[in-house]
Motif scaffolding. Structure first.
Motif, PDB file in Angstrom:
ATOM      1  N   UNK A 221      25.739 -15.797  10.723  1.00  0.00           N
ATOM      2  CA  UNK A 221      26.603 -14.654  11.015  1.00  0.00           C
ATOM      3  C   UNK A 221      27.949 -15.062  11.578  1.00  0.00           C
ATOM      4  N   UNK A 222      28.117 -16.327  11.959  1.00  0.00           N
ATOM      5  CA  UNK A 222      29.402 -16.799  12.482  1.00  0.00           C
ATOM      6  C   UNK A 222      30.010 -17.892  11.619  1.00  0.00           C
ATOM      7  N   UNK A 223      29.378 -18.224  10.497  1.00  0.00           N
ATOM      8  CA  UNK A 223      29.827 -19.341   9.675  1.00  0.00           C
ATOM      9  C   UNK A 223      31.127 -18.989   8.954  1.00  0.00           C
ATOM     10  N   UNK A 224      32.105 -19.862   9.064  1.00  0.00           N
ATOM     11  CA  UNK A 224      33.377 -19.643   8.389  1.00  0.00           C
ATOM     12  C   UNK A 224      34.535 -20.131   9.225  1.00  0.00           C
ATOM     13  N   UNK A 225      35.717 -19.577   8.947  1.00  0.00           N
ATOM     14  CA  UNK A 225      36.954 -20.023   9.580  1.00  0.00           C
ATOM     15  C   UNK A 225      37.711 -18.798  10.082  1.00  0.00           C
ATOM     16  N   UNK A 226      38.383 -18.961  11.217  1.00  0.00           N
ATOM     17  CA  UNK A 226      39.238 -17.917  11.783  1.00  0.00           C
ATOM     18  C   UNK A 226      40.670 -18.448  11.815  1.00  0.00           C
ATOM     19  N   UNK A 227      41.633 -17.654  11.333  1.00  0.00           N
ATOM     20  CA  UNK A 227      43.037 -18.054  11.292  1.00  0.00           C
ATOM     21  C   UNK A 227      43.888 -16.922  11.867  1.00  0.00           C
TER      22      UNK A 227
END
Length: 789
Positions: A221-227
């Motif tokens: 549920x938190x996998x990924x990237x934040x920009x």
């Protein structure tokens, strides 16, 4: 030998100044984010196993590349960009335009494909075409066409976000299936960092979840990237007013995607550190601006590398070893590899599904559970599972959990369907292996000839007190089946000696460490239990092991651990553990802590490959545990006995105030063993024994002597406890708490005006572990060791 551990979350925090044209210091909170995630999910453990397997896979891939036998296959990864706004019109402020998203994806592909005549090209011979492309998803999770390919617009109903709210609120409520989509959140990251500026982006590192035993997969549920939205896009490809200078050419996403695919910062996050890629020269620290002639660590730094902190305009290279690492991650990390069969980017036609699935483990204990994850293509709407040997034997859930209660290797079958039809059955024979080991077990590495190894100089024993003054010895348990707790141990001592009279109250401290030290050596202390030396003397004389029941079920979280003893050097006292003969053990499981406090394997430091005769009582269920407030008392004194692990308790033994309940008070007149039996829950062991040793002498009053005056209950606890101190002393009293290194964490000043002083104490804000509650009054100091869960 690996010199550094990879962090689970790898973050790149590039700070920006109020003055748009002035580059300012970039920040990284890798270890902070990693610690937070591991505290929340202790089952993740470290990434030693992941890194080891990754390095082996890298070697395999690099050999194929050098031999020209690696097919030049371009991998395509589907991406979904969650544009998080605050109600602005599309193309305004945080609600960035489709063309800005497209400019970013074009830059990402240029960088990962080393496109000629773009900023993403570098003629350096180690420069690599990663052969990965990113395609915007054209269908959502229900198989419906997306109005804007690759874009999911979310009204977050707030102007800006911090990391806590992103991880705890935004991501879990908006993520798309990470087995099918690369999730990127574009938000207003208005979070200050030390030294000025604000966060630009961060990533969640890939994990391996197909190792034996407990899964190590990070939360999906938190996998990924934040920009940050002001650094998402490429201002050379359009007039995007929100973008800020220095970080306006799309390299923040390239950098974070590198982390998401397993790359470290090029400087290894330490002075001249290791990023596990041999063709990236070591450098002292991150680079600033664009310094092509920068030299540190005896090398010209590769400041153009995407995994440095140079300005966007300076970056233009991934290396061949970085490519091998990324491609290895695509093989080793299930959630990354599953993206390759996602099929959410191409032209969609109505078609029947293609069934596919995976599990986080294929080897389980008898009575263990397996969670199945559906990876089927074609957007199925119904699922039909059949589980040979499992309970339930069939399921219509998308991601069922199955229990296996009989040993063997079992088949799993999946058929999926949608409006277009039914898939062909996917049948995997002998897919799940259920081991003939239950949820409660005893494990040991000892399988050889009982031996007591003497030091070559004849002064002491290798596995005990010796002329080298080893501080401790331990036995490593890999816990490959993922047991969750440790109830006790049996240690066979080969030698136990004491000077005349010295064994009366001498103790040996049995210790449990986690296996998170260097090379899986002993790390933090999980539990300690004092064992009277006289008991060990009797056990050695009777040729039997010393059995220890810990005060609590020690949490292992499915991770490796060590059991051993600490070795105080008291004149006349000598103990040594039994080992195998040298060479009879092949796995280098015996460790020692040298005089300087460093942990070393016997195999490395002494050239000995042995195993200690130590047995661990482990389980997936709890056992009844028992603890005594004191193990040595004077005649006429009382001792408090606490039991845990069950629901109902029954006690036996002389001098008890009651036979029922988790806590009783005993008043033995001679050395007495007390047995507690537990019921009311499913247990590995239903009983435990504790012995209270009564000193010889005249019966005293019920007022404990000074060395027994301090009582802390409950112990262990969650941090809330009651301190009781009984003594005729009066006056100013200081109540404190210290850690095992002696640092004072709590200090309270009180006045003691009666024989008994009581005070509530709350240390819930400190990490779990061992601490010392300390009372100072006049010239006297009283201490009690406590365990905080």
């Amino acid at each position: 030998m690996l010199r550094l551990l990879l962090s689970l979350l790898v973050c790149a925090f590039l700070s920006t100044s109020v003055k748009a044209q002035t580059p300012v210091r970039q920040q990284c909170v890798t270890m902070e984010m990693d610690s937070l995630l591991r505290a929340k999910h202790p089952e993740l453990g470290t990434l030693n196993d992941f890194e080891r397997d990754l390095q082996l896979k890298m070697l395999e891939i690099k050999k194929k590349m050098q031999a020209g036998r690696l097919a030049a296959t371009v991998i395509t990864i589907p991406i979904i960009v969650h544009v998080v706004h605050n109600g602005e019109a599309i193309g305004s402020g945080r609600n960035i335009s489709l063309s800005q998203v497209q400019s970013q994806l074009a830059t990402l592909n240029e960088d990962f494909r080393r496109k000629v005549n773009t900023r993403g090209f570098n003629s350096n011979p180690v420069g690599a075409d990663i052969e990965i492309e990113f395609c915007p998803a054209i269908v959502n999770q229900q198989g419906q066409t997306i109005a804007e390919p690759g874009v999911d617009r979310i009204n977050g109903n707030r102007a800006n976000w911090n990391r806590n709210d992103i991880e705890g609120v935004l991501k879990p409520s908006s993520y798309w299936d990470p087995d099918k989509y690369y999730n990127v959140w574009v938000v207003d990251l208005n979070e200050p960092v030390a030294g000025g500026g604000s966060v630009l982006g961060y990533a969640q590192f890939p994990t391996q979840s197909n190792l034996p035993g407990i899964p190590t997969s990070a939360p999906g549920s938190t996998d990924g990237v934040v920009i940050d939205y002001r650094s998402f896009g490429n201002s050379e490809k359009g007039n995007f007013a929100t973008m800020r200078a220095t970080y306006n050419l799309g390299r923040t996403l390239t950098h974070e995607t590198g982390h998401w695919l397993g790359l470290r910062h090029i400087w290894g996050d330490t002075n001249c550190g290791d990023d596990f890629c041999a063709d990236t020269p070591p450098q002292a620290s991150e680079s600033r601006g664009c310094q092509p002639d920068r030299v540190t660590c005896g090398n010209r730094n590769m400041v153009q590398n995407y995994m440095d902190y140079s300005d966007d305009a300076c970056m233009n290279i991934f290396t061949l070893d970085q490519k091998a690492r990324i491609r290895a991650v695509m093989d080793v990390s299930p959630r990354r590899s599953s993206l390759l069969s996602s099929n959410v980017c191409g032209t969609q036609v109505a078609t029947k599904p293609v069934s596919n699935f995976r599990t986080e483990t294929r080897r389980v204990l008898l009575g263990g559970q397996v969670r199945f994850t559906d990876l089927s293509g074609g957007f199925p709407t119904s699922w039909s599972w059949t589980f040979e040997g499992g309970t339930p034997s069939t399921s219509n859930q998308q991601n069922p959990v199955v229990t296996y209660n009989q040993p063997g290797k079992f088949k799993v079958t999946l058929v999926t369907s949608n409006a277009a039809g039914q898939s062909d059955p996917l049948e995997r024979v002998e897919y799940i292996e259920v081991l003939n080991q239950g949820l409660c077990a005893e494990i040991t590495n000892f399988n050889g000839t009982p031996t007591v190894l003497a030091e070559p100089n004849g002064r002491g024993y290798v596995a005990g007190q010796n002329s080298k003054q080893s501080q401790a010895v331990s036995e490593f348990f890999d816990n490959s089946l993922g047991y969750s707790n440790l109830a006790g141990t049996a240690i066979r001592f080969g030698v136990a000696k004491a000077a005349k009279g010295a064994a009366t109250e001498a103790v040996v401290t049995v210790t449990v460490w986690n296996g998170r030290g260097f090379q899986n050596g002993p790390g933090a202390i999980l539990e300690q239990k004092d064992v009277p030396l006289k008991d060990i003397l009797n056990d050695v004389a009777a040729n039997r092991p010393t059995v220890v029941t810990f005060d609590r079920n020690v949490p292992l979280s499915g991770l490796p651990f060590h059991i051993g003893v600490t070795l105080p050097y008291v004149a006349g006292d000598t103990v040594a553990l039994v080992t195998t003969k040298n060479g009879e053990s092949l796995f280098a499981t015996a460790w020692r802590q040298n005089r300087q406090g460093n942990w070393l394997r016997y195999a490395d430091s002494l050239g000995l490959n042995v195993a200690h005769n130590v047995t661990a009582r482990i389980g997936m269920k709890t056992s009844v545990q028992v603890a005594a407030s004191a193990i040595f008392i004077n005649p006429g004194e009382t001792v408090t006995l606490n039991a845990r692990g069950a629901g109902i308790y029954n006690w036996s033994g002389a001098g008890l105030n009651t036979n029922l309940g988790p806590q009783v008070v005993a008043s033995p007149t001679q050395t007495t063993s007390y047995t507690v039996s537990g019921s009311g829950s499913d247990l590995c062991s239903t009983s435990a024994v504790v012995t209270v040793n009564v000193r010889a002498g005249t019966v005293t009053s019920n007022t404990p002597p000074s060395e027994q005056a301090l009582l802390v209950t409950p112990n262990p606890s969650d941090g809330q406890m009651m301190v009781s101190f009984t003594s005729p002393l009066r006056g100013a009293l200081t109540l404190g708490v210290r850690n095992v290194n002696g640092a004072e964490l709590v200090r309270q000043n009180h006045q003691k005006t009666a024989d008994t002083f009581q005070q509530a104490l709350d240390i819930r804000n400190v990490a779990g572990g061992f601490y010392f509650v300390e009372i100072r009054i006049g010239e006297q100091v009283f201490r009690k060791r406590v365990v905080k869960h």
